[in-house]
Design a protein around this motif. Structure first.
Motif, short mmCIF file in Angstrom:
data_model
loop_
_atom_site.label_atom_id
_atom_site.label_comp_id
_atom_site.label_asym_id
_atom_site.label_seq_id
_atom_site.Cartn_x
_atom_site.Cartn_y
_atom_site.Cartn_z
N ASP A 1 11.31 1.55 0.93
CA ASP A 1 12.57 2.48 1.60
C ASP A 1 12.74 3.21 1.64
OD1 ASP A 1 14.68 2.28 -0.44
OD2 ASP A 1 15.21 0.29 -0.30
N GLN B 1 4.35 -4.64 -8.58
CA GLN B 1 5.51 -6.06 -8.10
C GLN B 1 4.98 -5.77 -5.88
OE1 GLN B 1 9.83 -4.86 -8.83
NE2 GLN B 1 8.82 -3.60 -10.64
N THR B 2 4.29 -5.31 -5.25
CA THR B 2 3.98 -5.59 -3.75
C THR B 2 2.55 -6.74 -3.96
OG1 THR B 2 4.66 -3.24 -3.79
CG2 THR B 2 3.00 -3.92 -2.01
N SER B 3 2.72 -7.79 -3.50
CA SER B 3 1.69 -9.03 -3.41
C SER B 3 0.73 -8.41 -2.57
CB SER B 3 2.43 -10.16 -3.14
OG SER B 3 2.56 -10.02 -1.87
N GLN C 1 5.07 0.16 1.15
CA GLN C 1 7.02 -0.47 1.99
C GLN C 1 7.44 0.23 0.69
OE1 GLN C 1 6.10 -4.51 2.84
NE2 GLN C 1 4.25 -4.06 4.03
N ASP D 1 -0.32 -10.35 -0.14
CA ASP D 1 0.80 -10.82 1.21
C ASP D 1 1.24 -10.05 1.79
OD1 ASP D 1 -0.96 -13.25 0.60
OD2 ASP D 1 0.42 -14.67 0.22
N GLN D 2 2.65 -8.89 1.27
CA GLN D 2 3.87 -7.93 1.71
C GLN D 2 2.78 -7.18 2.75
OE1 GLN D 2 5.74 -7.90 -2.89
NE2 GLN D 2 6.92 -7.65 -1.13
N VAL D 3 1.22 -7.02 2.37
CA VAL D 3 0.41 -5.19 3.18
C VAL D 3 -0.55 -5.75 3.95
CG1 VAL D 3 0.85 -4.07 1.04
CG2 VAL D 3 -0.54 -4.76 1.21
N GLY D 4 -0.38 -6.99 3.81
CA GLY D 4 -1.51 -8.04 4.98
C GLY D 4 -3.07 -7.69 4.86
N GLY E 1 0.63 -8.34 -8.63
CA GLY E 1 0.29 -7.24 -7.41
C GLY E 1 -0.81 -6.96 -7.12
N ARG F 1 6.02 -0.42 -8.21
CA ARG F 1 5.62 -0.39 -7.52
C ARG F 1 4.99 -1.77 -6.88
NH1 ARG F 1 10.32 0.16 -8.10
NH2 ARG F 1 10.14 -1.75 -7.95
N ARG F 2 3.60 -1.18 -7.58
CA ARG F 2 2.02 -2.05 -6.32
C ARG F 2 2.46 -3.02 -8.05
NH1 ARG F 2 -2.27 -2.41 -10.10
NH2 ARG F 2 -2.05 -1.24 -11.69
#
Length: 306
Positions: free
Chosen positions: A87, A25-27, A85, A29-32, A44, A22-23
């Motif tokens: 779900d 694959q999380t950019s 983030q 930008d996605q987390v601000g 990521g 998950r880390r």
């Protein structure tokens, strides 16, 4: 899964594998996060970035990801879920992985029973001409009615013990032709289901054997397996480009069977009076031996025995 086990993997490693997947694959930008213009070698988020977002120490997070720390508190899990983030389904999966890692015992559990109860076999016959089947948690085909087997064109070429819907999607030469443009979406959902089950039972032999085979034989499966997705979009309707029945679009429903070791009932339907229903009826009739045929009784027993 097989490679994870050889390197000492198990429940304590599944938690770290999930977090790492998950880390990466999380950019930012996605987390601000604002990043500089320099080259980032890490896909990521970096470990330190995720640790900061979750409010935990970098050392603690590294130990979590490497399987050295297996007892994170609920508040840490919630913080990581927020930072990544996740779900609701992924968040629950993270909790289940952590719970299992905390009580991990290395002895693999026995495989679940493949026995299908007699009344479920009667249900399958009652559902005709709708194609229906019972599958195990690892997607082995355990019982079926005529259309339930015939719908997956060419699956009946395989011995009964080899009939598995995941194996069919990745290894059978007819699968891509049968589903055409929908194949990519179907296989993503298939791998996500297996990943979800394997995360809470990583050493179960029914899963390790199947996943090990698919990792060796299917590069497509291997790529999706590394993503560690545990949810997948599932279509209500599927279109089958069937060599016997032609094109037919059916509505599918899958449901857990109470009192079984993870078995599920799958059934496809079509509105009566439509071309899809006519094609479904044709498929059921074509797959059934004529009454009085010497193979009729044997086939009935064959399709409902594990």
């Amino acid at each position: 899964m097989a490679s994870e086990q050889r390197s000492g993997g198990g429940a304590e490693m599944e938690l770290g594998l999930f977090l790492r997947a998950r880390r990466t694959q999380t950019s930012p930008d996605q987390v601000g996060l604002t990043v500089g213009t320099g080259l980032r070698r890490t896909p990521g988020l970096r470990r330190e970035e995720l640790a900061t977002l979750a409010g935990i120490s970098i050392d603690y997070y590294v130990r979590l990801e490497r399987g050295k720390e297996t007892r994170p508190s609920p508040s840490v899990l919630d913080a990581l879920a927020r930072a990544l983030q996740l779900d609701d389904a992924e968040h629950q999966h993270l909790r289940e992985l952590a719970a299992r890692a905390a009580r991990y015992v290395p002895e693999p559990p026995p495989p679940p029973s493949r026995t299908v109860r007699p009344h479920l076999k009667l249900v399958l016959e009652t559902l005709r001409p709708s194609p229906a089947y019972v599958i195990s948690r690892s997607m082995d085909l355990l019982a079926w009615n005529p259309g339930g087997l015939a719908l997956y064109a060419g699956l009946d070429d395989w011995p009964t013990g080899q009939r598995n819907l995941a194996r069919y999607l990745f290894l059978h030469p007819t699968a891509r032709t049968l589903f055409q443009d929908d194949w990519d979406e179907l296989v993503r959902g298939c791998v996500a289901r297996l990943r979800g089950v394997a995360g809470t039972a990583p050493d179960a032999p029914d899963l390790t054997h199947l996943v090990g085979e698919l990792l060796l034989k299917s590069p497509d499966f291997a790529k999706l397996w590394e993503r560690y997705d545990v949810i997948g979009r599932k279509r209500v309707q599927k279109t089958f480009h069937h060599p016997r029945a032609g094109d037919l679009t059916l509505s599918g429903q899958s449901m857990h069977l109470d009192g079984t070791p993870g078995q599920r009932l799958g059934v496809y339907t079509a509105e009566p009076g439509t071309p899809d229903h006519d094609a479904m009826l044709l498929l059921d009739l074509a797959a059934s031996p004529p009454a009085g045929h010497p193979d009729t009784k044997a086939e009935q027993q064959h399709r409902t025995q594990p």
